[in-house]
Design an enzyme around this catalytic site. Structure first.
Site, PDB file in Angstrom:
ATOM      1  N   GLY A  43       1.152  -1.058  -0.383  1.00  0.00           N
ATOM      2  CA  GLY A  43      -0.184  -0.279  -0.061  1.00  0.00           C
ATOM      3  C   GLY A  43       0.809   1.358  -0.079  1.00  0.00           C
ATOM      4  O   GLY A  43       0.509   2.408  -0.404  1.00  0.00           O
ATOM      5  N   ASP A 102      -5.452   2.978  10.252  1.00  0.00           N
ATOM      6  CA  ASP A 102      -6.555   1.906  10.567  1.00  0.00           C
ATOM      7  C   ASP A 102      -7.203   1.937  12.079  1.00  0.00           C
ATOM      8  O   ASP A 102      -7.069   2.719  13.115  1.00  0.00           O
ATOM      9  CB  ASP A 102      -7.607   1.521   9.653  1.00  0.00           C
ATOM     10  CG  ASP A 102      -8.779   0.907   9.697  1.00  0.00           C
ATOM     11  OD1 ASP A 102      -9.865   1.879   9.656  1.00  0.00           O
ATOM     12  OD2 ASP A 102      -9.210  -0.261   9.609  1.00  0.00           O
ATOM     13  N   PHE A 151     -13.754   3.944   3.983  1.00  0.00           N
ATOM     14  CA  PHE A 151     -13.146   2.690   2.970  1.00  0.00           C
ATOM     15  C   PHE A 151     -12.927   4.004   1.693  1.00  0.00           C
ATOM     16  O   PHE A 151     -13.291   3.785   1.155  1.00  0.00           O
ATOM     17  CB  PHE A 151     -13.304   1.434   2.844  1.00  0.00           C
ATOM     18  CG  PHE A 151     -12.904   0.587   2.640  1.00  0.00           C
ATOM     19  CD1 PHE A 151     -12.320   0.117   3.351  1.00  0.00           C
ATOM     20  CD2 PHE A 151     -12.096   0.358   1.041  1.00  0.00           C
ATOM     21  CE1 PHE A 151     -10.643  -1.233   3.101  1.00  0.00           C
ATOM     22  CE2 PHE A 151     -10.902  -0.403   0.704  1.00  0.00           C
ATOM     23  CZ  PHE A 151     -10.560  -1.399   1.494  1.00  0.00           C
ATOM     24  N   ARG A 164      -4.761   0.235  -7.285  1.00  0.00           N
ATOM     25  CA  ARG A 164      -3.813   1.234  -6.284  1.00  0.00           C
ATOM     26  C   ARG A 164      -2.882   1.655  -7.254  1.00  0.00           C
ATOM     27  O   ARG A 164      -2.565   2.924  -6.808  1.00  0.00           O
ATOM     28  CB  ARG A 164      -2.503   0.239  -5.799  1.00  0.00           C
ATOM     29  CG  ARG A 164      -3.385  -1.401  -5.556  1.00  0.00           C
ATOM     30  CD  ARG A 164      -1.905  -2.186  -4.609  1.00  0.00           C
ATOM     31  NE  ARG A 164      -1.825  -2.716  -3.959  1.00  0.00           N
ATOM     32  CZ  ARG A 164      -2.026  -2.921  -2.482  1.00  0.00           C
ATOM     33  NH1 ARG A 164      -2.675  -2.051  -1.851  1.00  0.00           N
ATOM     34  NH2 ARG A 164      -2.495  -4.354  -2.020  1.00  0.00           N
TER      35      ARG A 164
HETATM   36  P1  IMP Z   1      -5.063  -1.477  10.347  1.00  0.00           P
HETATM   37  O1  IMP Z   1      -5.813  -1.314  11.149  1.00  0.00           O
HETATM   38  O2  IMP Z   1      -4.306   0.500  10.651  1.00  0.00           O
HETATM   39  O3  IMP Z   1      -3.719  -2.712  10.342  1.00  0.00           O
HETATM   40  O4  IMP Z   1      -5.153  -0.955   8.740  1.00  0.00           O
HETATM   41  C1  IMP Z   1      -3.657  -1.922   8.204  1.00  0.00           C
HETATM   42  C2  IMP Z   1      -4.052  -2.627   6.583  1.00  0.00           C
HETATM   43  O5  IMP Z   1      -5.274  -2.192   5.980  1.00  0.00           O
HETATM   44  C3  IMP Z   1      -3.896  -1.127   6.031  1.00  0.00           C
HETATM   45  O6  IMP Z   1      -2.192  -0.295   6.012  1.00  0.00           O
HETATM   46  C4  IMP Z   1      -4.048  -0.774   5.061  1.00  0.00           C
HETATM   47  O7  IMP Z   1      -3.793  -1.902   3.819  1.00  0.00           O
HETATM   48  C5  IMP Z   1      -5.520  -1.437   5.226  1.00  0.00           C
HETATM   49  N1  IMP Z   1      -6.677  -0.525   5.308  1.00  0.00           N
HETATM   50  C6  IMP Z   1      -7.131  -0.102   5.980  1.00  0.00           C
HETATM   51  N2  IMP Z   1      -8.218   0.524   5.712  1.00  0.00           N
HETATM   52  C7  IMP Z   1      -8.346   1.424   4.567  1.00  0.00           C
HETATM   53  C8  IMP Z   1      -8.827   1.743   4.185  1.00  0.00           C
HETATM   54  O8  IMP Z   1      -9.716   2.490   3.743  1.00  0.00           O
HETATM   55  N3  IMP Z   1      -8.742   1.144   2.100  1.00  0.00           N
HETATM   56  C9  IMP Z   1      -7.378   0.423   1.888  1.00  0.00           C
HETATM   57  N4  IMP Z   1      -7.226  -0.623   3.001  1.00  0.00           N
HETATM   58  C10 IMP Z   1      -7.151   0.477   4.133  1.00  0.00           C
HETATM   59 MG    MG Z   2      -4.786  -3.529   1.654  1.00  0.00          MG
END
Ligand code: IMP
Ligand code: MG
Length: 182
Positions: A43, A102, A151, A164
């Site tokens: 990402g 997130d 999202f 992407r």
């Molecule tokens: P975490 O929930 O902070 O562990 O986020 C982990 C991963 O989830 C991020 O590095 C993104 O790859 C993916 N992610 C979380 N929220 C989004 C979003 O709104 N769009 C796309 N990917 C997301």
């Molecule tokens: Mg992802």
């Protein structure tokens, strides 16, 4: 692809203007230190590539690949490191780059893991941070934009590995986030 967006949050010019500001801040903070950037794949690739070219300091680049398990558009909190060896960060000033903060599970796990490799310092830089309660407490030192808990895709961020390559960041239309992605 753009037709799959409910609305655009940040166009390319807006993103790049913000990267100029963050890069200036990072360049100032690390002016006397040698920086090691650790990009979290996949990402952060687009973000990393535009950001590092705006930092006129000697720096190293390493990448880290993790999988965090997603049920639909939500993370379950489990983080798996895909490589056997961690980058050699002993005594280095490291800056972890990720696309979005997130739930915080991914970055908290990465930070914890890298701490075991004895770097001199660790900071975190994210392009986006969602305004929400986080499952793990983790603070980013540099944040591109704060967004609502929606999202988003584009500029490196995917939904099921698509979008992407969109040059902008936008909110994905809700009906496209189906039950089938688990
Ligand atoms: P975490 O929930 O902070 O562990 O986020 C982990 C991963 O989830 C991020 O590095 C993104 O790859 C993916 N992610 C979380 N929220 C989004 C979003 O709104 N769009 C796309 N990917 C997301
Ligand atoms: Mg992802």
């Amino acid at each position: 692809m753009q037709a799959d967006l409910e609305r655009i949050l940040f166009d390319e010019a807006t993103i790049l203007r913000r990267l100029d500001e963050i890069a200036a801040q990072i360049s100032n903070d690390y002016r006397d230190r040698e920086l090691t950037v650790i990009a979290v794949l996949n990402g952060s690739l687009v973000f990393m590539s535009d950001l590092m070219r705006r930092i006129p300091l000697p720096l190293r680049l390493d990448c880290l690949s993790v999988a965090s398990y997603h049920g639909r558009a939500e993370t379950t909190g489990e983080v798996i490191f895909k490589q056997v060896a961690l980058p050699d960060v002993v005594d280095r000033h490291i800056l972890i780059l990720d696309d979005i903060l997130d739930s915080g599970h991914t970055l908290a796990a990465i930070r914890e893991k890298l701490e075991t490799a004895k770097p001199r310092s660790i900071r975190v830089c994210v392009l986006l941070q969602k305004k929400k309660e986080r499952g793990r407490s983790i603070d980013a030192d540099y944040i591109g934009f704060e967004i609502e808990d929606e999202f988003v895709v584009g500029y490196g961020l995917d939904f099921m590995e698509r979008y992407r390559n969109l040059p902008c960041i936008g909110v994905l239309r809700k009906e496209l986030i189906t039950q089938t992605n688990s």
